[in-house]
Design an enzyme around this catalytic site. Structure first.
Site, PDB file in Angstrom:
ATOM      1  CB  SER A  95       0.378  43.135 -37.545  1.00  0.00           C
ATOM      2  OG  SER A  95       0.742  44.544 -37.426  1.00  0.00           O
ATOM      3  CG  HIS A 102       0.302  38.866 -38.115  1.00  0.00           C
ATOM      4  ND1 HIS A 102      -0.598  38.710 -37.173  1.00  0.00           N
ATOM      5  CD2 HIS A 102       1.251  39.845 -37.466  1.00  0.00           C
ATOM      6  CE1 HIS A 102      -0.353  39.531 -36.078  1.00  0.00           C
ATOM      7  NE2 HIS A 102       0.729  40.314 -36.462  1.00  0.00           N
ATOM      8  CE  LYS A 129       1.486  38.247 -33.796  1.00  0.00           C
ATOM      9  NZ  LYS A 129       2.693  38.068 -32.741  1.00  0.00           N
TER      10      LYS A 129
END
Length: 388
Positions: A176, A204, A235
């Site tokens: 990250s 991610h 995300k």
């Protein structure tokens, strides 16, 4: 506490909350105070956070199901949209079953503490997310940290702890704060050699990699060799929440043993309905992934050519390494003055001496916007002595 806060302030480590407001007519921008800023710090990788179809699905569920779930999932909070989302997630990941958690932090804590305990060992990359570290601590298992992406170090640790009852390897797939990738092929080989379990955190990489956004494991063709798939809905999905996919036995075990699931109120049904719609968009609007990856390559190569230290990787996370905490804050403030929101990341989020600006790109950004941002970043880099 006051003395320690003063010390943090002196060391440029004090953290403060600032209010950022999204701008409906300007995706990829936020407002802070009176300033309109290009948002280069958000994790909204695919630009879905303001997608009309997601908002509409949430609005419909809000009117139908109400504002909140009212109870934990094992009581009366397991509303109808949950079953639909979990079935869709399991199909998407080609797994037997899936389970939705409140967020990535509680998912990692819940899974790890449910799978291992005293007498077991967890092997964790040194740069794994804090939620993984905290999950290991709460589990009371032995914590064997291996140097970042150092496969030989991991091999040595696996051999050292070969007689432990249960061995679990856990890794972020895309890290990250650095934006580089785990060496999944090597991890799978070691998992098989030492009879360990492998858990991957696709927070991610979910939505970004893979033919339908399944994540890095899918992109590398090793999805079926992973025992526990964890990812977030906050995300690339632009919503909130997290998921765990795996065998039917694993999911049943977590329902009975994962304390954050058992003892937390269920997510509002409107969020679940939004996530269902977001998952459809992740799988079908492939142009978002293509645009994001092209933007990432352009942004990275431009900063690299300008002489910035941005580490290795090909993801939408681009760390501009500065080292000193004060320098990172100074650079972030200068960028804000130029109309760019790019937050300084400092210890303990990153190791001592590695303070940085963490740029995070989105499919909502145009090439023209990024070109303008790069010009400003390069000019400031020269002014602040970051590059020559």
């Amino acid at each position: 506490m006051k003395q320690e806060l003063e010390a943090l302030h002196r060391e440029s480590l004090e953290r403060r909350l600032r209010t950022h407001v999204s701008i409906p007519e300007s995706p990829g921008y936020v407002m802070c105070g009176e300033r309109v800023l290009l948002d280069l710090s958000s994790n909204d990788y695919l630009g879905l956070a303001r997608h009309p179809a997601i908002i509409e699905a949430m609005r419909d569920a809000l009117l139908k199901e109400g504002a909140g779930a009212g109870a934990s999932r094992l009581v009366t909070g397991n509303r109808q949209p949950y079953a639909q989302l979990e079935k869709a997630l399991a199909t998407w990941q080609n797994c037997d079953a899936a389970l939705v958690f409140a967020n990535g932090y509680t998912a990692n804590i819940g899974v790890i503490s449910a799978l291992v305990g005293r007498g077991d060992v967890v092997f964790s990359d040194q740069l794994n997310h804090a939620s993984i570290v905290d999950g290991i601590i709460l589990s009371r298992a032995e914590h064997a940290r291996y140097r970042h992406n150092d496969i030989e170090h991991l091999r040595a640790l696996l051999y050292k702890f070969r007689d432990k009852r249960r061995k679990l390897i856990v890794t972020d797939t895309v890290f990250s704060m650095d934006g580089d990738q785990a060496h999944l092929l090597d991890l799978i080989a070691l998992k098989q050699e030492f009879n360990a379990l492998l858990m991957v955190d696709e927070a991610h990489s979910g939505g970004v990699y893979g033919p339908r956004g399944e994540g890095l494991a899918s992109a590398l063709g090793v999805k079926n060799d992973v025992d526990i798939h964890m990812g977030t809905l906050s995300k690339s999905f632009g919503i909130y929440g997290a998921y765990v996919c795996g065998s039917e036995t694993l999911i049943k075990w977590l329902m009975n043993k994962a304390r954050p699931l058992i003892y937390s109120t269920a997510l509002p049904p409107s969020l679940i309905a939004g996530a269902i719609q977001a998952l459809k968009l992740v799988q079908t609007e492939h142009w978002r992934r293509k645009r994001l990856l092209a933007a990432s390559e352009f942004f990275r190569s431009s900063l690299c050519k300008a002489g910035f230290n941005i580490g290795n990787g090909d993801s939408a996370i681009v760390p501009l390494m500065l080292g000193h905490n004060h320098k990172a804050l100074q650079f972030s403030s200068a960028l804000e003055n130029e109309g760019i929101a790019a937050i300084a990341i400092r210890p303990p989020t990153v190791p001592e001496g590695t303070a940085r600006i963490r740029f995070s790109l989105s499919a909502a950004h145009s090439l023209e916007e990024l070109t303008d941002a790069i010009t400003k970043i390069c000019r400031l880099g020269l002014q602040l002595g970051v590059v020559e």
